[in-house]
Design an enzyme around this catalytic site. Structure first.
Site, mmCIF file in Angstrom:
data_model
loop_
_atom_site.group_PDB
_atom_site.id
_atom_site.type_symbol
_atom_site.label_atom_id
_atom_site.label_comp_id
_atom_site.label_asym_id
_atom_site.label_seq_id
_atom_site.Cartn_x
_atom_site.Cartn_y
_atom_site.Cartn_z
ATOM 1 C CB SER A 148 -1.178 -0.012 1.073
ATOM 2 O OG SER A 148 -0.664 -0.548 2.842
ATOM 3 C CB CYS A 149 0.332 5.189 -0.556
ATOM 4 S SG CYS A 149 -0.013 4.384 -2.129
ATOM 5 N N PRO A 150 1.972 4.530 1.884
ATOM 6 C CG PRO A 150 4.214 6.044 2.546
ATOM 7 C CD PRO A 150 2.715 4.765 2.826
ATOM 8 C CG MET A 151 6.076 1.001 2.833
ATOM 9 S SD MET A 151 7.627 1.855 3.487
ATOM 10 C CE MET A 151 8.387 0.966 3.405
#
Lengths: 84, 268
Positions: A17-20
């Site tokens: 998922s964001c932000p990874m």
């Protein structure tokens, strides 16, 4: 797919998922030289809505973006000149 | 390029996401060495943020032990630390934030005889000292060893800081030629200090160190930043490198370090 779009590296960020997903994309880009292409796989929804814009803001080029059969997205990024 | 572990990518993700830091900037931070002079009001927040940022080697110098009167502003020291060495207390908190770092403690007074050898192992120095003679000593030693530093000072509601890149920008002595006479300026223990401004100033110094290491933005070089927390007015005063500066000028008269008399009042 044209010859210039042959990816030098690939990052599968499906399920990330964001932000990874952007972190992994940046790590992928940091290992390439300007002009090289990185292929990134992203989930539908916020990932595909956010990552391309972030990548462009850092000076890279989105060559193509298309949805795969499983609903995820393939993003082809050409590494730009690293801003100082 | 360094291979970051998944844990490191998670830990430093907010730096890596920053356009001006990125993977390369985080690598520089992990390879950087910063010395913090003083584990007090300024040194504590600076130490915690530098450890959190992943500065690979952090040195911290202080000869004191934690006292209860320190706890109002020296944010790395806790009530249970009273009586412990400040550098050990600060080291333990840095390790709790980020266990992977190399932390060097120096429980000693910095003096003319030992300072150059200590600072030589570092890329950047943060001055968080509480007395003028040591501030001048740190400035002069950094100029002589060509090591950039952040000067900082706080008193009552006021703070001031400047960043010095020797050979390129104004040094502390360019603007402030010598320590003020004894008791001309009271110490924090006499005059008091609003605890939170230690955090305001110490974190500005930490940010300058991180900017210097990563190359992000522009530094507070040739600039004295001052603030007053009563009004929250911030001001930048332009400074110039002085050709007649006794330590960094064209014909320096200070060519070796000497210990000044301790001019701070010893009231408690």
């Amino acid at each position: 797919m044209t010859e210039t779009m042959k990816a030098a590296a690939k990052k599968d960020c499906r399920g990330v998922s964001c932000p990874m997903n952007m972190v992994y994309t940046k790590v992928g880009l940091s290992k390439l030289t300007t002009g090289d292409v990185l292929e990134v796989l992203l989930d539908d929804g916020p990932p595909i809505n956010n990552v391309p814009g972030s990548v462009q803001r850092e000076g890279h080029e989105i060559l193509s973006k298309h949805q795969l059969e499983d609903g995820s997205w393939q993003l082809m990024i050409r590494k730009g000149v690293v801003k100082k | 390029m360094r291979d970051f572990s998944t844990e490191e990518l998670d830990r430093y993700s907010r730096h890596i996401l920053l356009g001006d830091v990125g993977v390369e900037g985080q690598e520089k931070l992990l390879a950087a060495r910063v010395l913090i002079v003083g584990a007090g009001g300024l040194g504590c927040p600076a130490a915690l943020y530098l450890a959190a940022a992943g500065v690979g080697k952090i040195g911290i110098v202080d000869n004191d032990v934690v006292e209860i009167s320190n706890l109002q502003r020296q944010i790395a020291h806790f009530t249970d630390d009273i009586g412990r060495s400040k550098v050990e207390s600060a080291r333990d908190k840095m390790r709790q934030i980020n266990p992977g770092l190399d932390i060097e403690t120096y429980q000693l007074f910095l003096e003319a005889a030992n300072i150059r050898e200590i600072i030589r192992d570092y890329d950047f120095v943060i001055d968080g000292t509480d007395n003028f003679p040591t501030k001048f000593l740190v400035n002069d030693a950094c100029v002589m060893e060509n090591i950039p530093l952040s000067h900082g000072g706080i008193l009552r509601f006021d703070g001031q800081t400047m960043t010095i890149v020797p050979g390129q920008s104004s040094c502390y002595r360019c603007s402030f030629r010598s320590p003020p006479p004894p008791d001309a300026v009271p110490t924090c223990s006499q005059a008091g200090v609003l605890g939170a401004i230690a955090g305001m100033l110490g974190t500005i110094q930490a940010a300058e160190a991180l900017k210097f290491i990563t190359g992000a933005g522009s530094l507070l070089t040739n600039t004295l930043l001052t603030f007053n927390a009563k009004t929250m007015a911030f001001r930048k005063i332009n400074l110039k490198k002085q050709d007649d500066c006794p330590v960094c000028g064209k014909k320096p008269t200070i060519t070796e370090l000497v210990d000044a008399e301790q001019t701070t009042c010893d009231l408690k």
